[in-house]
Design an enzyme around this catalytic site. Structure first.
Site, PDB file in Angstrom:
ATOM      1  CB  ALA A  24      43.201  40.256  31.657  1.00 16.57           C
ATOM      2  NE  ARG A  36      40.561  31.550  29.912  1.00 14.99           N
ATOM      3  CZ  ARG A  36      39.544  33.006  30.514  1.00 14.99           C
ATOM      4  NH1 ARG A  36      39.612  34.064  31.113  1.00 14.99           N
ATOM      5  NH2 ARG A  36      38.822  31.630  31.100  1.00 14.99           N
ATOM      6  CB  ILE A 105      38.428  43.651  39.075  1.00 17.36           C
ATOM      7  CG1 ILE A 105      40.068  42.357  39.290  1.00 17.36           C
ATOM      8  CG2 ILE A 105      37.696  42.987  38.420  1.00 17.36           C
ATOM      9  CD1 ILE A 105      39.540  41.723  39.913  1.00 17.36           C
ATOM     10  CG  ASP A 106      43.063  47.070  36.032  1.00 18.71           C
ATOM     11  OD1 ASP A 106      42.239  47.760  35.739  1.00 18.71           O
ATOM     12  OD2 ASP A 106      43.972  45.995  35.528  1.00 18.71           O
ATOM     13  CG  HIS A 121      33.872  40.873  36.084  1.00 19.53           C
ATOM     14  ND1 HIS A 121      35.513  40.703  35.428  1.00 19.53           N
ATOM     15  CD2 HIS A 121      32.876  40.848  35.479  1.00 19.53           C
ATOM     16  CE1 HIS A 121      34.161  40.160  34.432  1.00 19.53           C
ATOM     17  NE2 HIS A 121      33.095  39.984  34.529  1.00 19.53           N
ATOM     18  CB  CYS A 129      29.897  46.357  55.869  1.00 23.05           C
ATOM     19  SG  CYS A 129      29.328  45.579  57.163  1.00 23.05           S
ATOM     20  CB  CYS A 153      32.500  45.671  59.444  1.00 23.05           C
ATOM     21  SG  CYS A 153      31.678  47.597  59.480  1.00 23.05           S
ATOM     22  CB  CYS A 156      28.386  45.913  61.952  1.00 25.48           C
ATOM     23  SG  CYS A 156      28.481  45.531  60.585  1.00 25.48           S
ATOM     24  CB  SER A 193      40.263  34.816  25.780  1.00 27.56           C
ATOM     25  OG  SER A 193      40.491  34.437  26.688  1.00 27.56           O
TER      26      SER A 193
HETATM   27  P1  NAD Z   1      41.653  36.326  29.834  1.00 24.95           P
HETATM   28  O1  NAD Z   1      42.881  36.557  30.220  1.00 24.95           O
HETATM   29  O2  NAD Z   1      40.960  35.400  29.013  1.00 24.95           O
HETATM   30  O3  NAD Z   1      42.456  37.074  28.245  1.00 24.95           O
HETATM   31  C1  NAD Z   1      44.094  37.933  28.236  1.00 24.95           C
HETATM   32  C2  NAD Z   1      44.233  38.449  26.257  1.00 24.95           C
HETATM   33  O4  NAD Z   1      44.823  39.309  26.260  1.00 24.95           O
HETATM   34  C3  NAD Z   1      44.331  36.579  26.106  1.00 24.95           C
HETATM   35  O5  NAD Z   1      44.261  36.320  25.256  1.00 24.95           O
HETATM   36  C4  NAD Z   1      46.256  37.654  26.270  1.00 24.95           C
HETATM   37  O6  NAD Z   1      46.641  36.758  25.521  1.00 24.95           O
HETATM   38  C5  NAD Z   1      46.138  38.840  25.695  1.00 24.95           C
HETATM   39  N1  NAD Z   1      46.463  39.460  26.374  1.00 24.95           N
HETATM   40  C6  NAD Z   1      47.560  39.292  27.231  1.00 24.95           C
HETATM   41  N2  NAD Z   1      48.971  40.512  27.114  1.00 24.95           N
HETATM   42  C7  NAD Z   1      48.597  41.193  26.105  1.00 24.95           C
HETATM   43  C8  NAD Z   1      49.180  42.234  25.839  1.00 24.95           C
HETATM   44  N3  NAD Z   1      50.459  43.268  25.882  1.00 24.95           N
HETATM   45  N4  NAD Z   1      48.404  42.694  24.219  1.00 24.95           N
HETATM   46  C9  NAD Z   1      47.232  42.261  23.804  1.00 24.95           C
HETATM   47  N5  NAD Z   1      46.731  41.384  24.676  1.00 24.95           N
HETATM   48  C10 NAD Z   1      47.644  40.463  26.065  1.00 24.95           C
HETATM   49  O7  NAD Z   1      41.223  37.736  30.073  1.00 24.95           O
HETATM   50  P2  NAD Z   1      39.691  37.923  30.277  1.00 24.95           P
HETATM   51  O8  NAD Z   1      39.191  37.940  29.109  1.00 24.95           O
HETATM   52  O9  NAD Z   1      39.798  39.449  30.873  1.00 24.95           O
HETATM   53  O10 NAD Z   1      38.707  37.750  31.609  1.00 24.95           O
HETATM   54  C11 NAD Z   1      39.393  37.158  32.204  1.00 24.95           C
HETATM   55  C12 NAD Z   1      38.587  37.768  33.873  1.00 24.95           C
HETATM   56  O11 NAD Z   1      39.954  37.823  35.076  1.00 24.95           O
HETATM   57  C13 NAD Z   1      37.962  38.534  33.179  1.00 24.95           C
HETATM   58  O12 NAD Z   1      36.804  38.649  34.200  1.00 24.95           O
HETATM   59  C14 NAD Z   1      38.399  39.756  34.541  1.00 24.95           C
HETATM   60  O13 NAD Z   1      37.751  40.752  35.492  1.00 24.95           O
HETATM   61  C15 NAD Z   1      39.644  38.853  35.207  1.00 24.95           C
HETATM   62  N6  NAD Z   1      40.555  39.787  35.351  1.00 24.95           N
HETATM   63  C16 NAD Z   1      40.901  41.018  35.121  1.00 24.95           C
HETATM   64  C17 NAD Z   1      42.488  41.574  35.934  1.00 24.95           C
HETATM   65  C18 NAD Z   1      42.823  43.226  36.387  1.00 24.95           C
HETATM   66  O14 NAD Z   1      41.565  43.460  36.887  1.00 24.95           O
HETATM   67  N7  NAD Z   1      44.243  43.081  35.740  1.00 24.95           N
HETATM   68  C19 NAD Z   1      43.996  40.551  35.817  1.00 24.95           C
HETATM   69  C20 NAD Z   1      43.683  39.125  35.286  1.00 24.95           C
HETATM   70  C21 NAD Z   1      41.626  38.939  35.407  1.00 24.95           C
HETATM   71 ZN    ZN Z   2      29.402  46.520  58.969  1.00 19.83          ZN
END
Ligand code: NAD
Ligand code: ZN
Length: 247
Positions: A24, A36, A105-106, A121, A129, A153, A156, A193
């Site tokens: 993230a 987090r 997931i973005d 993810h 659906c 959907c 269906c 993290s």
């Molecule tokens: P996490 O939230 O556990 O850790 C993110 C880490 O990135 C933290 O340690 C934070 O300090 C650090 N961070 C924040 N901004 C930063 C930057 N600019 N540069 C460097 N580091 C930075 O995230 P995770 O380990 O990816 O797990 C969270 C879960 O949530 C995952 O399963 C993910 O699928 C989901 N998630 C996805 C998105 C997305 O798709 N953008 C956003 C939020 C959460």
């Molecule tokens: Zn359907």
């Protein structure tokens, strides 16, 4: 900082197979908060409270509650990739990065032009659906414009599910993600993290080999002790730009 960047460049130039693992934190500069961090949903609402709703049982048992919560906290306005995403795409074009395994997931790596992306993810822009024999795919506009909380959907009538891995579900591309990580010569973790399993486990397994682990993250991670280089920064885009410029 610059010495560490030079070291990362050296490792990447020598490597025949460099893989990035992203979380993230690589998307916060694009405007999507992590879970987090300071503005993260876990801090605001508590991890357990989020898990209680964003899990597969709750989705089927109480789709109304699930979607009220999901619509409020997980439907982000569309954003553009950050500099960090574009730099990774450039590294791939230069032949210096051979793949990305992402927890995000973005869909921003793909939007930035990266070709070899393994998302584990899912993709929050897709909705599918839930009826096995139907599996019709919808985009976020269908969900946003749907005249009710729980989208159904149109062909269906079954409930539509976000194409993301909820708590209690298996990750996507398990074998490919693990293989890709374990075969790397240099593994670069960016913005994670390293607390979410099984991905954190794959990185841990990698770190027991004599290959090089690089971690670029704001704040500590669970595997800092095992890293050849740990770079603590929130300016990931600038750091990756410097690295990319030297490759
Ligand atoms: P996490 O939230 O556990 O850790 C993110 C880490 O990135 C933290 O340690 C934070 O300090 C650090 N961070 C924040 N901004 C930063 C930057 N600019 N540069 C460097 N580091 C930075 O995230 P995770 O380990 O990816 O797990 C969270 C879960 O949530 C995952 O399963 C993910 O699928 C989901 N998630 C996805 C998105 C997305 O798709 N953008 C956003 C939020 C959460
Ligand atoms: Zn359907």
């Amino acid at each position: 900082m610059d010495r560490k960047i030079e070291r990362i460049v050296e490792l990447m130039i020598r490597s025949k197979n460099t893989i990035a693992v992203t979380g993230a934190g690589i998307s916060t500069e694009a405007g999507i908060p992590d879970f987090r961090g300071e503005n993260g949903i876990y801090r605001k609402l508590g991890e357990n409270n989020v898990m209680k709703i964003i899990n597969i049982d709750s989705f089927y048992k109480n789709p109304d509650k699930f979607y009220s919560f999901y619509r409020e906290h997980f439907m982000f306005p569309p954003v553009e990739p950050s500099k960090a995403h574009y730099m990774l795409a450039d590294m791939e074009k230069k032949g210096r990065l051979h793949g990305i395994v992402t927890q995000n997931i973005d869909n921003l790596h793909q939007k930035a032009g990266s070709k070899k992306v393994i998302p584990i993810h899912g993709n929050s822009e897709r909705f599918v659906c839930t009826k096995r024999s139907c599996r019709h795919v919808y985009d976020r506009d269908y969900i946003l414009n749907y005249p009710g909380t729980v989208p159904l959907c149109s062909s269906c009538g079954s409930v539509i599910k976000p194409d993301v891995v909820l708590f209690g579900e298996h990750i996507h591309n398990y074998i490919d993600a693990r293989d890709s990580i374990l075969r790397a010569q240099v593994l670069i973790v960016i913005g994670s993290s390293l607390t979410v399993y099984p991905l954190a486990g794959f990185v841990k397994e990698f770190s027991t080999f004599t290959q090089d682990l690089v971690i670029i993250n704001k704040g500590r991670t669970e595997l800092d002790h095992a890293a050849t280089v740990k770079l603590d920064t929130g300016n990931t885009g600038d750091v990756l730009e410097k690295i990319c410029g030297s490759l």
